[in-house]
Design an enzyme around this catalytic site. Structure first.
Site, PDB file in Angstrom:
ATOM      1  N   TYR A   1       0.858  -1.180   0.000  1.00  0.00           N
ATOM      2  CA  TYR A   1       0.000   0.000   0.000  1.00  0.00           C
ATOM      3  C   TYR A   1       0.895   1.232   0.000  1.00  0.00           C
ATOM      4  O   TYR A   1       1.556   1.525   0.989  1.00  0.00           O
ATOM      5  CB  TYR A   1      -0.870  -0.051   1.257  1.00  0.00           C
ATOM      6  CG  TYR A   1      -2.078   0.860   1.297  1.00  0.00           C
ATOM      7  CD1 TYR A   1      -2.234   1.925   0.419  1.00  0.00           C
ATOM      8  CD2 TYR A   1      -3.073   0.645   2.245  1.00  0.00           C
ATOM      9  CE1 TYR A   1      -3.337   2.743   0.483  1.00  0.00           C
ATOM     10  CE2 TYR A   1      -4.191   1.463   2.324  1.00  0.00           C
ATOM     11  CZ  TYR A   1      -4.321   2.512   1.449  1.00  0.00           C
ATOM     12  OH  TYR A   1      -5.421   3.330   1.522  1.00  0.00           O
TER      13      TYR A   1
ATOM     14  N   LYS B   1      -0.741  -1.198  -4.351  1.00  0.00           N
ATOM     15  CA  LYS B   1      -1.820  -0.232  -4.565  1.00  0.00           C
ATOM     16  C   LYS B   1      -1.218   1.156  -4.386  1.00  0.00           C
ATOM     17  O   LYS B   1      -0.711   1.490  -3.315  1.00  0.00           O
ATOM     18  CB  LYS B   1      -2.941  -0.442  -3.549  1.00  0.00           C
ATOM     19  CG  LYS B   1      -4.016   0.647  -3.583  1.00  0.00           C
ATOM     20  CD  LYS B   1      -4.887   0.593  -2.353  1.00  0.00           C
ATOM     21  CE  LYS B   1      -5.872   1.761  -2.324  1.00  0.00           C
ATOM     22  NZ  LYS B   1      -6.658   1.814  -1.073  1.00  0.00           N
TER      23      LYS B   1
END
Length: 296
Positions: free
Chosen positions: A137, A165
């Site tokens: 992330y 992500k």
């Protein structure tokens, strides 16, 4: 990549709350079923948009167990297992695996955590012991750690680490990650069509909570290579997606979802409901989505 496990739209789904701020587990099935009916192919449970940081470990675990059971293989299930202690990350990830999740998403060490690449790699190496595919992330403005292309290449060598992500909100940074040739997922709502055009392998999308049908349409058009259709669908989404990114993100998503028929109550403390003046600005940005999303 054709074998990428999490292509297309993965909804960072809101967590339903009752008026007293408790997780409304009794509403979870209806909540998820609305999104499945809208065509959502993947979910992130205990997501940031769903206030992961403000759920207790017990609440998150129950949310994951119930949510995975309700979805029951009809869509992909990703679980956020972020925690300050990597031992907690491993335990949360193993719980997600026991519930049948397909993968997990987790932040690098945060809250004044280490910033060296070696320490970030060591963190994810330990986290991989949880046994599920890992989505890293990248949200450097919140965490203080940036996943650069060089770090991404190192992380990709870890068993189970499958993608990042990118929620930096910076298309230049995201395309730098994409050019590694490794699969990258976009997590910045205003960048969706541009990230897809640049080659993002998938999306984790919080704003899709309030317009799941329109968001599914954008992704399907992009998958078909019909960029004129993408632009047509995006024109309706862009004002609201840009607005929520400018502040009050969680409160705005909850408020917008209520307006379009996908309400999950009010976000729990420490957040307060979106003020009336901001709700009116949001309503104007949603425009025709309020009516179109409500139509069957």
């Amino acid at each position: 990549m054709t074998d990428f496990a999490f292509p297309g739209l993965n909804l960072a789904v809101t967590t339903p709350f009752d008026p007293d701020g408790r997780v409304a587990f009794d509403r979870l099935e209806e909540h998820l079923e609305r999104y499945i009916a809208a065509g959502i192919p993947g979910f992130v449970l205990s997501s940031g948009t769903g206030l992961h940081a403000y759920l207790s470990r017990e609440e998150s675990d129950e949310l994951v167990a119930r949510g995975a059971r309700i979805i029951d293989g009809r869509a992909k299930v990703i679980v956020q297992t972020s925690a300050l202690l990597v031992e907690d990350v491993v335990a949360r990830t193993r719980h997600a695996a026991d519930c049948g999740a397909d993968g997990v998403m987790l932040l690098p060490p945060f809250f004044e955590g280490p910033t060296s690449d070696d320490d970030v790699v060591a963190f994810y190496e330990t986290a991989s012991q949880g046994g599920l595919p890992i989505i890293g992330y990248n949200v450097p403005h919140v965490v203080g750690v940036a996943i650069t292309p060089d770090l991404f290449r190192r992380l990709a060598e870890i068993p189970n680490f499958v993608t990042v992500k990118d929620s930096s909100g910076d298309l230049v940074q995201q395309t730098d990650l994409i050019r590694t040739g490794l699969p990258v997922m976009n997590g910045a709502d205003p960048l969706v069509p541009y990230a897809l055009y640049a080659g993002a392998a998938g999306l984790i999308w919080g704003g899709a909570n309030f317009a799941p049908k329109a968001c599914v349409a954008v992704v399907k058009a992009a998958e078909a290579g019909d960029w004129s259709k993408v632009r047509e669908f995006w024109r309706a989404l862009e004002p609201a997606m840009n607005l929520i990114w400018q502040g009050d993100y969680g409160q705005s998503v909850y408020a917008a979802a209520e307006m379009t028929g996908y309400g999950a109550g009010q976000p729990r403390r420490p957040f307060s409901p979106l003020p009336a003046d901001k709700r009116e600005v949001l309503r104007a940005a949603l425009g025709g989505l309020i009516e179109s999303e409500a139509q069957s």
